[in-house]
Design a protein around this motif. Structure first.
Motif, PDB file in Angstrom:
ATOM      1  N   SER A 118    -107.552  43.302  31.061  1.00 14.86           N
ATOM      2  CA  SER A 118    -107.451  42.445  29.876  1.00 14.86           C
ATOM      3  C   SER A 118    -108.758  41.713  29.610  1.00 14.86           C
ATOM      4  N   VAL A 122    -104.444  36.608  27.779  1.00 14.88           N
ATOM      5  CA  VAL A 122    -105.336  37.381  28.644  1.00 14.88           C
ATOM      6  C   VAL A 122    -105.135  36.992  30.108  1.00 14.88           C
ATOM      7  N   LEU A 180    -105.887  43.090  21.863  1.00  8.76           N
ATOM      8  CA  LEU A 180    -106.694  42.015  22.450  1.00  8.76           C
ATOM      9  C   LEU A 180    -108.033  41.884  21.740  1.00  8.76           C
TER      10      LEU A 180
END
Length: 512
Positions: A104, A237, A352
């Motif tokens: 992430s 995250v 993301l």
């Protein structure tokens, strides 16, 4: 295979006299004795992406030899002086398990050696009166070299105090007072890596940069909305490694974070251009849906299991616990696989990246620079009006499936009010905080009602399966009846909770 531990420590700049300048910590707080020094030679190679994404996120990944804990160490930030250290056995390449835990943050970018740090360490243990270890006191003579172009070098001394497992963090404050009296001050670098990157020149201008947002006016509605988004993206995250490792509450917290982000983007469409944010909202809905399957299963498992434990033994007829366990395993494996596949997908990484881009370059509308009191209050009240409409509709429905479905929709609306209020809290203060709390109370009541409705369907299915296998369905029927009674009780409590949340004075306080 990985292992993890919580690490709580502080780093200091020792005096120029080195070990001779360390104060005697015997008698400081619970410290009854200090063991003699032992010496170690440590050699660590730190890995990161070309643009130092791990360092920028306050995470470190190293391969270390020497000492008692040789191997791969991944350190992830927690709160205060604490970090989580995840360890993997020594190997030539970065273990795949650790690659996953940083995905992430790296977004799949290549990990490569960036800095080598060698330390000559002198270790002492602070012990209590019974001889138990309270903390480890380490004095390091550090030599760092960049493994990037330029081949920079640096040397320094560093003092570290790390608490033993289970020791109260207050001991760090007690020890620090003694150190300060000796002229030993806190280091301005949170880790050896950060200092090495800075002093060897390997960090460039990337390390330690905080994300900034283009075109945002301080104190404006846009500033408050973007600050909230940035905070929630950071939480999303940071939760990723916990979800991948199946840590308690990880899936639930990530799902809630997705909802908070979606709610913010929905409620503040007057601030952010929906032509940009709607696609992001759709992807957040996808991720929350993938996580929701596992979370819903988790809630059901805990709810049914707790209800079963509360029953007297004479009301548990047949192999009830065994059937429940079979159901848990069969459902749990499927939902867990679905979560893992979602986090392993390119679609997740693209989401993301899209969230990062949204925070860095927010698509601000004209009202983003307006007066927070007016713009943000209007957004919250708009969500409240939707909630009022759905509550009115739900309360008009006859008891049964139609009302259950309407109450579920009202629950979703209550969440949107709550999250919109969270965004506005720094700007609007107590009035919006009170409204958010009342909406949360309604949401929790409706949430328990919905969980009871879903549990009834699950228990009916278990009863049918038990009956088909020639087992007694009595216990499942009993639990089903209890869940129905619980749902009815929540409905009886709802009018009172809604009257408190719909108090005209609450809404009026936001209009002034």
């Amino acid at each position: 295979m990985t292992q993890s531990k919580r690490e709580t420590e502080r780093k200091y700049e020792p005096s120029s006299s080195g070990a001779d300048g360390l104060p005697d910590l015997t008698g400081v707080g619970p410290v009854a004795s200090v063991t003699a020094a032992r010496h170690e030679e440590l050699d660590a190679v730190y890995h990161d992406t070309a643009d130092l994404r791990l360092a920028g996120a306050s995470a470190t990944l190293r391969r270390r030899t020497g000492g008692a804990d040789a191997g791969w160490h991944l350190k992830l930030p927690l709160t205060g002086d604490s970090r989580e250290e995840v360890r993997a056995p020594l190997s030539d390449e970065v273990p795949e398990a650790l690659r996953e835990l940083v995905r992430s943050r790296t977004r799949g970018a290549e990990l490569r050696p960036v800095v080598r740090i060698r330390s000559t360490r002198s270790v002492r243990h602070l012990r209590d009166a019974e001889g138990g270890v309270l903390a480890e006191l380490s004095l390091d003579e550090v030599r760092a070299e960049s493994l990037e172009a330029g081949d920079g070098h640096a040397e320094w001394s560093e003092l570290e105090v790390e608490l033993a497992d289970g020791v109260h963090a207050g001991l760090l404050d007690t020890v620090e007072k003694k150190l300060r009296k000796k002229g030993i001050t806190r280091s301005d670098s949170p880790s050896k890596l950060v200092r090495a990157l800075r002093e060897t020149g390997a960090g460039g201008r990337q390390t330690g940069r905080r994300p900034t947002s283009d075109g945002v006016t301080p104190g404006s509605p846009g500033a408050y909305v973007v600050a909230y988004l940035r905070e929630q993206v950071g939480i999303l995250v940071a939760l990723d490694p916990a979800v991948r490792r199946d840590l308690p509450d990880g899936v639930h917290q990530m799902r809630v974070t997705c909802r908070r982000l979606r709610g913010c983007l929905r409620s503040y469409r007057s601030v952010l251009d929906r032509r940009v944010t709607d696609p992001v909202r759709a992807e957040l809905r996808w991720l929350a849906g993938e996580l929701g399957v596992e979370r819903d299963q988790e809630v059901l498992r805990e709810r049914v299991g707790a209800a079963l434990e509360e029953l007297p033994d004479d009301l548990v007829l047949g192999p009830v616990a065994a059937r429940l366990r079979v159901w848990e395993v069969s459902q749990g494996d499927e939902t867990r696989t679905r979560t893992r596949e979602a986090l392993a997908s390119p679609r997740y990484l693209r989401l993301l990246d899209a969230l990062d881009a949204l925070v860095r370059r927010p698509p601000l509308r004209a009202k983003a620079a307006g007066k927070p009191g007016r713009v943000m209050a209007r957004a919250v009240l708009k969500e409240y009006d939707r909630l009022a409409g759905r509550m009115g509709h739900a309360l008009e429905q006859p008891a049964g499936q139609s009302r259950d479905a309407a109450l579920h929709q009202a629950r979703k609306a209550a969440k949107k009010v709550r999250y919109a209020a969270e965004v506005a809290r720094p700007a609007l203060g107590k009035p919006v905080t009170r409204l958010g709390k009342r909406a949360k109370a309604v949401q929790k009541l409706l949430g328990d009602h919905q969980d009871a409705v879903v549990a009834q369907d699950t228990l009916r299915g278990l009863a049918v399966s038990a009956h088909g296998a020639g087992e007694s369905a009595f216990t499942w029927g009993l639990l089903h009846g209890r869940e129905r009674a619980r749902a009815d009780a929540r409905q009886r409590e709802l009018p009172s909770a809604w009257r408190a949340a719909s108090d005209p004075a609450l809404r009026a306080s936001l209009r002034h």
